[in-house]
Design a protein around this motif. Structure first.
Motif, short mmCIF file in Angstrom:
data_model
loop_
_atom_site.label_atom_id
_atom_site.label_comp_id
_atom_site.label_asym_id
_atom_site.label_seq_id
_atom_site.Cartn_x
_atom_site.Cartn_y
_atom_site.Cartn_z
N PHE A 114 -3.92 5.78 2.55
CA PHE A 114 -5.10 5.18 3.18
C PHE A 114 -6.19 4.91 2.15
O PHE A 114 -6.80 3.83 2.15
CB PHE A 114 -5.63 6.11 4.28
CG PHE A 114 -6.96 5.67 4.84
CD1 PHE A 114 -7.04 4.60 5.72
CD2 PHE A 114 -8.13 6.33 4.48
CE1 PHE A 114 -8.27 4.18 6.22
CE2 PHE A 114 -9.35 5.92 4.97
CZ PHE A 114 -9.42 4.84 5.85
N LEU A 115 -6.44 5.88 1.27
CA LEU A 115 -7.46 5.71 0.23
C LEU A 115 -7.11 4.54 -0.69
O LEU A 115 -7.96 3.72 -1.04
CB LEU A 115 -7.60 6.99 -0.59
CG LEU A 115 -8.27 8.17 0.12
CD1 LEU A 115 -8.09 9.45 -0.70
CD2 LEU A 115 -9.74 7.90 0.36
N TRP A 116 -5.83 4.47 -1.07
CA TRP A 116 -5.39 3.38 -1.93
C TRP A 116 -5.61 2.03 -1.25
O TRP A 116 -6.16 1.10 -1.86
CB TRP A 116 -3.91 3.54 -2.27
CG TRP A 116 -3.33 2.38 -3.01
CD1 TRP A 116 -3.49 2.08 -4.34
CD2 TRP A 116 -2.52 1.33 -2.47
NE1 TRP A 116 -2.82 0.91 -4.64
CE2 TRP A 116 -2.22 0.43 -3.52
CE3 TRP A 116 -2.00 1.07 -1.19
CZ2 TRP A 116 -1.44 -0.70 -3.33
CZ3 TRP A 116 -1.24 -0.07 -1.00
CH2 TRP A 116 -0.96 -0.93 -2.07
N PHE A 117 -5.21 1.91 0.01
CA PHE A 117 -5.37 0.66 0.74
C PHE A 117 -6.85 0.30 0.89
O PHE A 117 -7.24 -0.87 0.69
CB PHE A 117 -4.72 0.78 2.12
CG PHE A 117 -4.86 -0.46 2.97
CD1 PHE A 117 -4.11 -1.59 2.69
CD2 PHE A 117 -5.76 -0.49 4.03
CE1 PHE A 117 -4.26 -2.74 3.46
CE2 PHE A 117 -5.90 -1.63 4.80
CZ PHE A 117 -5.15 -2.75 4.52
N LEU A 118 -7.68 1.28 1.20
CA LEU A 118 -9.11 1.05 1.38
C LEU A 118 -9.76 0.53 0.09
O LEU A 118 -10.53 -0.43 0.11
CB LEU A 118 -9.79 2.35 1.83
CG LEU A 118 -11.29 2.28 2.12
CD1 LEU A 118 -11.56 1.37 3.32
CD2 LEU A 118 -11.84 3.68 2.39
N PHE A 119 -9.42 1.17 -1.02
CA PHE A 119 -10.02 0.78 -2.30
C PHE A 119 -9.42 -0.50 -2.86
O PHE A 119 -9.98 -1.08 -3.79
CB PHE A 119 -9.88 1.92 -3.31
CG PHE A 119 -10.92 2.99 -3.16
CD1 PHE A 119 -11.94 3.12 -4.11
CD2 PHE A 119 -10.92 3.85 -2.08
CE1 PHE A 119 -12.91 4.10 -3.97
CE2 PHE A 119 -11.89 4.83 -1.93
CZ PHE A 119 -12.90 4.96 -2.88
N CYS A 120 -8.27 -0.94 -2.31
CA CYS A 120 -7.66 -2.21 -2.73
C CYS A 120 -8.25 -3.41 -1.99
O CYS A 120 -8.01 -4.55 -2.38
CB CYS A 120 -6.15 -2.19 -2.49
SG CYS A 120 -5.21 -1.27 -3.72
N LEU A 121 -8.99 -3.16 -0.92
CA LEU A 121 -9.49 -4.25 -0.08
C LEU A 121 -10.29 -5.31 -0.83
O LEU A 121 -10.18 -6.50 -0.50
CB LEU A 121 -10.30 -3.68 1.09
CG LEU A 121 -9.48 -3.00 2.19
CD1 LEU A 121 -10.39 -2.44 3.27
CD2 LEU A 121 -8.47 -3.96 2.80
N PRO A 122 -11.10 -4.95 -1.81
CA PRO A 122 -11.79 -6.01 -2.57
C PRO A 122 -10.85 -6.86 -3.43
O PRO A 122 -11.29 -7.81 -4.06
CB PRO A 122 -12.77 -5.22 -3.47
CG PRO A 122 -12.95 -3.92 -2.78
CD PRO A 122 -11.61 -3.61 -2.17
N VAL A 123 -9.56 -6.53 -3.45
CA VAL A 123 -8.49 -7.22 -4.18
C VAL A 123 -8.62 -7.03 -5.69
O VAL A 123 -7.67 -6.60 -6.35
CB VAL A 123 -8.44 -8.73 -3.84
CG1 VAL A 123 -7.32 -9.42 -4.63
CG2 VAL A 123 -8.23 -8.93 -2.34
#
Length: 210
Positions: free
Chosen positions: A23-32
């Protein structure tokens, strides 16, 4: 019975850790644009797990993200540009005349394979050694040449992850962190072999992160 309960609790706790990390990885990847530092942070957390450390997953992830954000952004841009360039060249190669295509395509395909092999070692090398972004690419390339089966296994893991995500979309909640765990596990074995061989001149032994 107590041991069984304790093992089951430990298993559930580990599943929760993987879900949280994913979840943390996905959240922090959101800005691409932050995909590279976020992925480096994820690999850093699984590295600590494999070393039997018990940090707070959230706290360690955020710390590693901050520590790797600058290098991760630079490395991400460079590596994405290289990948785009190689892919474009392969596309152009397919459009060429027969004789030129026959000579050029094997060379381009070898470059793509080396790029993919090196990619498997990029994040483990980045998080395991104190190196600048150019040294990360250089040593990832050397590791991939010295341990091609590890790279091949890493690519296989990623293919399985992609297939499972398409077949069972909800599995995405767990697969990224799980893939990072196993990729680092196998890359870590390659690192250990290099670190035990003092005669292998990769220039990384003295830069291992604590």
């Amino acid at each position: 019975m107590f041991n069984l309960d304790n093992r089951f609790y430990s298993f559930l706790n580990k599943i929760v850790d993987f879900l949280l990390l994913n979840f943390l990885w996905f959240l922090f990847c959101l800005p691409v644009i932050t995909i590279f530092p976020a992925t480096a942070a994820m690999f850093g957390v699984v590295r600590s797990w494999l070393r039997k450390e018990e940090p707070s997953t959230t706290k360690m992830f955020i710390t590693l993200f901050k520590d790797n954000v600058k290098q991760g952004l630079i490395l991400g841009v460079v590596w994405a540009l290289l990948g785009s360039l190689f892919t474009f060249n392969v596309f152009v190669g397919f459009q060429m005349d027969g004789s030129i295509k026959t000579v050029l395509m094997p060379f381009l395909l070898i470059i793509i394979i080396l790029y993919l092999y090196t990619s498997i070692f990029i994040f483990p090398t980045m998080i395991n050694y104190q190196l600048n972004w150019m040294e990360v690419i250089k040593n990832s390339f050397l590791f991939s040449l010295g341990h091609p089966l590890t790279s091949l296994l890493g690519i296989f893991i990623l293919i399985v992850v992609v297939l499972l995500t398409f077949i069972i979309p909800i599995s995405f909640l767990l697969l990224s962190s799980t893939a990072a765990y196993f990729i680092y596990y196998f890359c870590g074995k390659s690192f250990n072999k290099v670190e035990m061989n003092k005669n292998l001149n990769l220039g990384v032994n003295q830069h291992i992160k604590s």
